[in-house]
Scaffold this active site. Structure first.
Site, PDB file in Angstrom:
ATOM      1  N   ASP A 161       6.358   0.058  -0.791  1.00 55.04           N
ATOM      2  CA  ASP A 161       5.102  -0.309  -1.438  1.00 55.04           C
ATOM      3  C   ASP A 161       4.093   0.820  -1.610  1.00 55.04           C
ATOM      4  OD1 ASP A 161       6.461  -2.611  -0.768  1.00 55.04           O
ATOM      5  OD2 ASP A 161       4.723  -3.646   0.043  1.00 55.04           O
ATOM      6  N   TYR A 341       3.115   2.435   7.177  1.00 51.63           N
ATOM      7  CA  TYR A 341       4.065   1.740   6.297  1.00 51.63           C
ATOM      8  C   TYR A 341       5.081   2.704   5.674  1.00 51.63           C
ATOM      9  CZ  TYR A 341       4.667  -2.741   3.667  1.00 51.63           C
ATOM     10  OH  TYR A 341       5.106  -3.931   3.146  1.00 51.63           O
ATOM     11  N   GLU A 385       8.987  -3.729  12.590  1.00 52.05           N
ATOM     12  CA  GLU A 385       9.182  -3.511  11.147  1.00 52.05           C
ATOM     13  C   GLU A 385       9.516  -2.036  10.877  1.00 52.05           C
ATOM     14  OE1 GLU A 385       5.718  -4.575   8.925  1.00 52.05           O
ATOM     15  OE2 GLU A 385       6.777  -4.611   6.998  1.00 52.05           O
TER      16      GLU A 385
HETATM   17  C1  DGY Z   1       3.788  -7.210   0.957  1.00 47.55           C
HETATM   18  O1  DGY Z   1       3.140  -8.219   0.694  1.00 47.55           O
HETATM   19  O2  DGY Z   1       3.420  -6.349   1.759  1.00 47.55           O
HETATM   20  C2  DGY Z   1       5.108  -7.062   0.409  1.00 47.55           C
HETATM   21  O3  DGY Z   1       5.696  -5.853   0.721  1.00 47.55           O
HETATM   22  C3  DGY Z   1       5.186  -7.343  -1.050  1.00 47.55           C
HETATM   23  O4  DGY Z   1       6.515  -7.557  -1.282  1.00 47.55           O
END
Ligand code: DGY
Length: 425
Positions: A161, A341, A385
């Protein structure tokens, strides 16, 4: 106090706790729906204890396929207010409600892995999903293969992302006039580990753009302010097509169309070679320039059946800079943040693809380093994660399904190195 369960048992418990009957959440709270590639990779871990249920995971994902072949990145089976953007923000009008974008297509590779585990039992399950996977890959070829490589219309489609790859292209996304919204992710995870506000504003501007375009791929291709050819989508689709070809042969189906896709994507992958960076890179199709960023997606080449001595050297040098590989972005590079992330952290799922790809080409020392790092990270920090590449500390959401799946299907000492479905293309 009770002794903690062995890690294999913990991993199985996480997958069981995140199970919602016929599909698996990435983790409750932060991600309370079915996510496309999370779900596919979760199936590989579930297969370790319930192969029938693993096939069901894929079947449920494809139950939300659009008539044009696209398989959405989120399926909103049951409304849950702990996540934004929900079904209304996407406004796709589909049943079950879904998002309007896709995600890296791992399903064919996972279907092949499930079939290998029990060819006899898997054959009729495969026959049920094969045409659906074929239709999805055809959708990619029709709408997304520009210059051969696969274009993303939203950073969320790449799965990475907030990777620094998108910093430049996202500047073209105008956030004036976006509808007000409240982020829910920050109620679950430390904001320092999540995308920034400006990133989110741009994500939502792109969602609004797609919704206003009626999720029409032709309109999106022509007018979306964000269109970036991405190594994650390109390498994972190439790998998936190689696996789909094997499945087609298994079922006695023709392979000509898949062969064309493979040839096109092989060229497309090379179009992502940035000679200045000397690595595979993202390419901004609007700005007509490379991002200039090395990422863990650059190292998915082997997974896609593409060997490259230059990338071996790059990986060796990158691993020398961190305590735990593979970082999503190199320390010392512009934009590196070890806990935010996709701007630095290590992801077990990316490691599994990189490591198994390397092993398939006989790069055993590197493959083994990455597998051992993954094992150490999970043993030390749990089923998080993602992880800080410098000190190994866990970050993001906890009790994560695909981290548990990677453990069971690849990283656990109880899993034999050649005892999984990923190494061979
Ligand atoms: C989020 O909402 O963080 C997701 O990665 C979108 O898919």
């Amino acid at each position: 106090m009770d002794a903690p369960l062995p890690l294999d048992d913990q991993a199985r418990s996480i997958l069981a706790a995140n199970c919602r009957g016929t599909y698996t959440l990435p983790t409750s709270g932060l991600y309370p729906y079915q996510w496309n590639w999370d779900s596919a990779f979760s199936a590989s871990g579930i297969a370790r204890f319930d192969l029938d249920r693993a096939w069901t995971e894929l079947e449920t994902l494809f139950s939300a396929q659009w008539p044009n072949g696209m398989v959405p990145h989120i399926v909103f089976h049951q409304f849950d207010e702990s996540y934004f953007p929900g079904p209304d923000a996407w406004g796709t009008g589909h049943q079950p409600p879904t998002s309007g974008i896709t995600q890296p297509p791992a399903a064919a590779t996972i279907a092949r892995r499930l079939l290998r585990q029990d060819p006899k039992a898997g054959r009729h399950r495969l026959a049920g999903v094969f045409s659906k996977i074929l239709a999805w890959h055809r959708w990619f070829d029709l709408y997304r293969c520009e210059h051969g490589a696969v274009a993303a219309s939203h950073p969320w489609e790449t799965g990475r992302d907030n990777a620094p790859d998108w910093d430049g292209p996202l500047e073209a996304v105008d956030v004036v006039g976006i509808e007000p919204f409240v982020r829910r992710d920050l109620q679950h995870v430390d904001p320092e580990m999540r995308p920034t506000k400006i990133d989110y504003d741009r994500y939502m501007a792109l969602v609004q753009f797609g919704r206003d375009a009626g999720w029409d791929e032709d309109v999106i291709r022509a007018r979306s302010p964000f269109r970036v050819a991405d190594p994650t989508l390109t390498f994972i689709l190439l790998r998936a097509n190689l696996d789909l070809r094997v499945l087609a042969v298994e079922l006695g189906r023709p392979t000509d169309e898949i062969d064309r896709w493979i040839a096109r994507l092989r060229q497309g992958a090379e179009a992502l070679w940035n000679p200045d960076l000397e690595a595979y890179d993202s390419y901004d199709l609007r700005g007509q320039r490379f991002a200039g960023t090395l990422s863990n997606a650059s190292f998915l080449c082997w997974y896609a059946g593409v060997d490259n001595p230059g990338m071996v050297a790059r990986l060796e040098s990158l691993l020398g800079e961190v305590s735990y590989g593979v970082p999503s972005h190199p320390p010392g590079s512009r934009g590196f943040e070890p806990r935010r992330y996709w701007r630095g952290p290590v992801w077990a799922i990316m490691n599994m693809m990189i490591g198994t790809g390397l092993a398939g080409f006989g790069h055993h020392a590197l493959a083994s380093r990455i597998r051992c790092d993954t094992r150490r990270l999970i043993a030390g920090g749990g089923f998080s994660e993602y992880f800080d590449p410098l000190d190994g500390s866990p970050a993001g959401g906890g009790s994560f399904s695909w981290t548990a799946a990677v453990w069971l299907d690849w990283a656990s000492p109880s899993t034999m190195e050649d005892d999984h479905g990923f190494a061979k293309t």
